[in-house]
Design an enzyme around this catalytic site. Structure first.
Site, PDB file in Angstrom:
ATOM      1  N   ALA A   9     -50.806  73.706  94.127  1.00 24.34           N
ATOM      2  CA  ALA A   9     -50.547  75.028  94.717  1.00 24.34           C
ATOM      3  C   ALA A   9     -51.577  75.252  95.811  1.00 24.34           C
ATOM      4  CB  ALA A   9     -50.641  76.138  93.679  1.00 24.34           C
ATOM      5  N   THR A  10     -51.369  76.313  96.576  1.00 22.55           N
ATOM      6  CA  THR A  10     -52.382  76.762  97.530  1.00 22.55           C
ATOM      7  C   THR A  10     -52.451  78.279  97.497  1.00 22.55           C
ATOM      8  OG1 THR A  10     -51.920  74.897  99.011  1.00 22.55           O
ATOM      9  CG2 THR A  10     -53.166  76.744  99.927  1.00 22.55           C
ATOM     10  N   ALA A  11     -53.648  78.822  97.339  1.00 22.77           N
ATOM     11  CA  ALA A  11     -53.860  80.269  97.403  1.00 22.77           C
ATOM     12  C   ALA A  11     -55.152  80.531  98.157  1.00 22.77           C
ATOM     13  CB  ALA A  11     -53.925  80.884  96.007  1.00 22.77           C
TER      14      ALA A  11
END
Length: 204
Positions: A9-11
């Site tokens: 994921a990317t946050a």
């Protein structure tokens, strides 16, 4: 199933004068298979506080539910608003208590204190707690953090911070196969005498 196949994921998170921006992409994948293109990894917990997470999706959901319940319990028992700093420290303690069977997640906690001060905290799966002005987590973090470092300034406007957060996540989506399919944003800002939380979804 190996856990390594479910934790991409990317946050990102950015704080400025009177605001916090949290953003994350929407893809959930296991190995080369995309499970969902509409998963939510940014959570509005209260009107002044939110989470952005990266990791095993079931753990992301569990963390958000646990934190909501703990905040509600605090509000009922004390009748007071819990501070963002206290929430971050509480979550760090909860994560550390599971150190032998950890949540497979990285967490950003962001929000505004009662006086309008912006707070942004970063946590690893064991609850290590760091306060910062901006941060990136997840499999796309090595890409996203470069965009944040290049574009961030302490006096940037909330609109510029939104654009920077979107650019950082978008760059990660272009290079990280486990990130993709749009961006969710949560913007928490002070407006006159109130704090406002706005959610937004962007299609890519």
């Amino acid at each position: 199933m190996s856990y390594e196949y479910g934790t991409g994921a990317t946050a990102v998170g950015i704080r400025g004068a009177g605001y916090v921006v949290l953003a994350a992409e929407k893809r959930v994948s296991y190995g080369g298979f995309i499970i969902s293109k509409t998963a939510r990894k940014v959570y509005k917990i209260t009107d002044y506080l939110g989470l952005a997470l990266a990791g095993l999706f079931a753990d992301l959901q569990a963390i958000s539910k646990i934190l909501r319940a703990e905040i509600e319990y605090y509000n009922i028992v004390t009748g007071r608003r819990i501070s963002v700093r206290a929430v971050a420290r509480l979550l760090a303690t909860i994560l550390y208590s599971y150190k032998y069977y950890p949540f497979l997640s990285e967490t950003l906690v962001g929000g505004l204190e009662a006086d309008g001060t912006a707070k942004l905290y970063v946590m690893d799966p064991l609850g290590s707690l760091i306060e910062d002005d901006y941060a990136a987590i997840g499999s796309g973090a090595p890409i996203a953090i470069g965009i944040l470092e290049n574009g961030y300034s302490k006096d940037m406007s909330v609109d510029d911070a939104k654009k920077l957060a979107i650019a950082a996540v978008r760059a990660a989506i272009e290079r990280d196969a486990m990130s993709g399919d749009g961006i969710d944003l949560l913007v928490i800002r002070r407006e006159e005498d109130s704090i406002k939380a706005e959610e937004e979804s962007i299609t890519i």
